[in-house]
Design a protein around this motif. Structure first.
Motif, PDB file in Angstrom:
ATOM      1  N   TRP A  72      52.877  37.291  40.368  1.00 47.15           N
ATOM      2  CA  TRP A  72      51.985  38.459  40.159  1.00 47.15           C
ATOM      3  C   TRP A  72      53.366  39.577  39.612  1.00 47.15           C
ATOM      4  O   TRP A  72      53.380  40.380  38.968  1.00 47.15           O
ATOM      5  CB  TRP A  72      51.094  39.139  40.974  1.00 47.15           C
ATOM      6  CG  TRP A  72      49.639  38.538  40.811  1.00 47.15           C
ATOM      7  CD1 TRP A  72      49.321  37.177  40.854  1.00 47.15           C
ATOM      8  CD2 TRP A  72      48.679  39.127  40.438  1.00 47.15           C
ATOM      9  NE1 TRP A  72      47.960  36.944  40.698  1.00 47.15           N
ATOM     10  CE2 TRP A  72      47.530  38.210  40.199  1.00 47.15           C
ATOM     11  CE3 TRP A  72      48.353  40.402  40.055  1.00 47.15           C
ATOM     12  CZ2 TRP A  72      46.404  38.581  39.997  1.00 47.15           C
ATOM     13  CZ3 TRP A  72      47.080  40.760  39.693  1.00 47.15           C
ATOM     14  CH2 TRP A  72      46.083  40.212  39.672  1.00 47.15           C
ATOM     15  N   ILE A  89      49.830  43.432  45.741  1.00 44.67           N
ATOM     16  CA  ILE A  89      49.240  42.080  46.007  1.00 44.67           C
ATOM     17  C   ILE A  89      49.388  41.543  47.425  1.00 44.67           C
ATOM     18  O   ILE A  89      48.391  41.037  47.960  1.00 44.67           O
ATOM     19  CB  ILE A  89      50.163  40.990  45.338  1.00 44.67           C
ATOM     20  CG1 ILE A  89      49.958  41.527  43.592  1.00 44.67           C
ATOM     21  CG2 ILE A  89      49.916  39.641  45.388  1.00 44.67           C
ATOM     22  CD1 ILE A  89      48.373  41.362  43.251  1.00 44.67           C
ATOM     23  N   TYR A  93      46.390  40.222  49.048  1.00 44.21           N
ATOM     24  CA  TYR A  93      46.248  38.842  49.028  1.00 44.21           C
ATOM     25  C   TYR A  93      46.366  38.238  50.468  1.00 44.21           C
ATOM     26  O   TYR A  93      45.544  37.262  50.704  1.00 44.21           O
ATOM     27  CB  TYR A  93      47.083  38.039  48.220  1.00 44.21           C
ATOM     28  CG  TYR A  93      46.683  36.721  47.666  1.00 44.21           C
ATOM     29  CD1 TYR A  93      45.791  36.443  47.039  1.00 44.21           C
ATOM     30  CD2 TYR A  93      47.307  35.754  48.412  1.00 44.21           C
ATOM     31  CE1 TYR A  93      45.562  35.017  46.584  1.00 44.21           C
ATOM     32  CE2 TYR A  93      46.972  34.511  48.173  1.00 44.21           C
ATOM     33  CZ  TYR A  93      46.142  34.081  47.287  1.00 44.21           C
ATOM     34  OH  TYR A  93      45.521  32.834  46.855  1.00 44.21           O
ATOM     35  N   PHE A 211      42.468  43.007  44.511  1.00 43.45           N
ATOM     36  CA  PHE A 211      43.299  43.183  43.398  1.00 43.45           C
ATOM     37  C   PHE A 211      42.978  44.484  42.812  1.00 43.45           C
ATOM     38  O   PHE A 211      43.725  44.586  41.770  1.00 43.45           O
ATOM     39  CB  PHE A 211      42.979  42.021  42.492  1.00 43.45           C
ATOM     40  CG  PHE A 211      43.260  40.685  42.950  1.00 43.45           C
ATOM     41  CD1 PHE A 211      44.571  40.166  43.345  1.00 43.45           C
ATOM     42  CD2 PHE A 211      42.441  39.657  43.241  1.00 43.45           C
ATOM     43  CE1 PHE A 211      44.782  39.009  43.679  1.00 43.45           C
ATOM     44  CE2 PHE A 211      42.698  38.396  43.879  1.00 43.45           C
ATOM     45  CZ  PHE A 211      43.977  38.170  44.198  1.00 43.45           C
TER      46      PHE A 211
END
Length: 280
Positions: A72, A89, A93, A211
């Protein structure tokens, strides 16, 4: 020489001493020893003693989290909405990875470990907590390594408020434990859920807030993420990371109430699930 009545009396006192109800502290100590033993068994069963062995507990989440963060960072702009992409992220994540790994390990957790239930001290709750704790422990350590690595390389700033980060992680762990108890029980009752849980975790990605910040979506849809415990946890972690640069949407009262209710429901279902477990 003692009479027969005295001998019987002493024997009765010794028998009573052997059957004294353990204190709460002793009960917790026994419970912890059982869970720890199950964790060690799970590590040896899953990873063995070759290669890096138990370090895969950390290594596997690192591959997921670091891999996604690198990709990303490479393909997206360095900043979105004024926030560093890598930090977005990592803070999204890592919690998502913890939740997904805990959910996947809870599916049929009792059936695949049913032989352990022949031991009097082992309960379905112990099995679930042991498996979930391994995933949570590994993901937290992996997330910390990815976080500090990104910070050292200059791809994300240090948190503005460590306290909010810690509280957010606490509620995230609390949420994962309760969710795992419910999924483990339901997967024993339904073969369909066992097959569909992987798909459901992907379909529910928009509800996690991993996200995107809640503030970024249209106002009429924000309530969806505001009633998602996982999204609330991620919003709190990001609030601690970015400080006044973001407008977070989370409620500590909502998290406390929803996670506690979920955990109690999971406990109730776990107590009732034993007759449905296929003992092998």
């Amino acid at each position: 020489m003692p009479s027969s009545n005295q001998r019987v009396s002493r024997h009765g006192r010794r028998s009573a001493a052997r059957h004294v109800t353990p204190t709460l502290r002793q009960a917790f100590a026994t419970q912890w020893r059982v869970i720890y033993a199950l964790m060690m068994r799970e590590i040896h069963t899953r990873y063995g003693r070759e290669n890096i062995g138990f370090l895969w507990v950390i290594g596997e989440p690192i591959l997921f989290c670091a891999g996604v963060a690198i990709v990303w960072t490479a393909i997206r702009p360095s900043h979105e909405h004024g926030l560093q992409m890598t930090a977005m992220i990592v803070t999204g994540y890592v919690p998502l990875t913890m939740w997904r790994h805990v959910v996947m390990r809870s599916v049929k957790a009792y059936e695949v470990n049913s032989s352990l239930l022949f031991h009097q001290l082992v309960t379905p709750f112990d099995i679930n907590v042991a498996r979930s704790t391994l995933e949570i422990f590994g993901t937290i350590l992996a997330g910390a390594l990815v976080f500090f690595g990104s910070e050292i390389l200059g791809y994300m700033p240090a948190p503005q408020n460590w306290w909010l980060v810690y509280v957010g992680v606490f509620f995230l762990v609390y949420f994962c434990y309760g969710f795992a108890l419910i999924v483990a029980a339901l997967s024993e009752l339904s073969e369909l859920l066992e097959k569909a849980v992987g798909i459901l975790t992907y379909v529910s990605l928009p509800l996690t807030g991993a996200f995107a910040m809640t503030e970024w979506i249209p106002a009429r849809y924000q309530f969806i993420l505001e009633y998602s415990p996982l999204a609330n946890c991620i919003e709190m972690i990001r609030s601690g990371e970015f400080g006044i640069a973001v407008v977070p949407h989370y409620s500590i009262l909502f998290l406390l109430a929803s996670c506690t209710l979920q955990f109690l429901v999971g406990l109730y279902m776990t107590q009732r699930i034993r007759p449905h477990i296929k003992i092998s």
